[in-house]
Design an enzyme around this catalytic site. Structure first.
Site, mmCIF file in Angstrom:
data_model
loop_
_atom_site.group_PDB
_atom_site.id
_atom_site.type_symbol
_atom_site.label_atom_id
_atom_site.label_comp_id
_atom_site.label_asym_id
_atom_site.label_seq_id
_atom_site.Cartn_x
_atom_site.Cartn_y
_atom_site.Cartn_z
ATOM 1 N N LYS A 61 0.817 -1.214 0.000
ATOM 2 C CA LYS A 61 0.000 0.000 0.000
ATOM 3 C C LYS A 61 0.853 1.268 0.000
ATOM 4 O O LYS A 61 0.320 2.367 -0.102
ATOM 5 C CB LYS A 61 -0.922 0.033 1.231
ATOM 6 C CG LYS A 61 -1.968 -1.052 1.255
ATOM 7 C CD LYS A 61 -2.996 -0.847 2.351
ATOM 8 C CE LYS A 61 -2.465 -1.082 3.735
ATOM 9 N NZ LYS A 61 -3.485 -0.980 4.794
ATOM 10 N N LYS A 63 2.635 2.260 2.604
ATOM 11 C CA LYS A 63 2.599 2.825 3.954
ATOM 12 C C LYS A 63 3.842 2.396 4.725
ATOM 13 O O LYS A 63 4.205 1.218 4.718
ATOM 14 C CB LYS A 63 1.374 2.333 4.727
ATOM 15 C CG LYS A 63 0.097 3.023 4.396
ATOM 16 C CD LYS A 63 -0.981 2.606 5.380
ATOM 17 C CE LYS A 63 -2.182 3.496 5.272
ATOM 18 N NZ LYS A 63 -3.177 3.180 6.291
#
Length: 156
Positions: A61, A63
């Site tokens: 993602k 992140k």
């Protein structure tokens, strides 16, 4: 108490099925917004399952987390509203988890509004309002700007 074994766990002592709520998140740098979302999610049912994003999934993602999956699991398991934590490893597991854990209500923050409406064929989908004035990104930004002389606890 967080269920850690392979049983579903979402039945009362007499075996009656509890209304099950499912949500997902990274829960890095846990803050009051996270706790309030979990509290409101739990109020929608009897048994709250949290899909906790794994480190590998967070990497997909894009992140970057301060805490590892294991550390986030430990912190999240201390929240009284959470009954079970499962690993979130992919975007497409939500339908499978809803079926496997017999979920009645799927909950996400309203920053995801409309993104999971396709799950409404499987269960109720609810988007809860975010807590004003706090987010993990905001917290990370504030902490990164602290000087050595700044008081960490004056962030409020």
């Amino acid at each position: 108490m967080v269920v850690a074994d392979e049983t579903l766990g979402n039945c009362d002592p007499e075996g009656a099925r509890l209304k099950t709520v499912l949500t997902y998140g990274t829960y890095d740098l846990l803050h009051r917004g996270h706790v309030l979302l979990l509290q409101r999610a739990k109020q929608l049912g009897d048994f709250l399952i949290v899909g906790l994003s794994t480190d590998a999934f967070n990497e997909i993602k894009g992140k970057k987390c301060y805490y590892s999956y294991e550390e986030r699991f430990l912190i999240l398991s201390a929240i009284r509203y959470v009954d079970r934590i499962i690993p979130e490893t992919s975007w497409d597991q939500k339908s499978r988890d809803i079926a496997e854990y017999r979920v009645d209500t799927f909950v996400m923050g309203d920053d995801w509004k409309g993104q999971f409406d396709f799950l409404s064929d499987l269960c109720e989908v609810v988007y809860l309002p975010r807590t004003p004035g706090i987010s993990t990104n905001q917290l990370k930004e504030h902490v990164s700007q602290l000087d050595v002389d700044d008081d960490f606890y004056s962030m409020t």
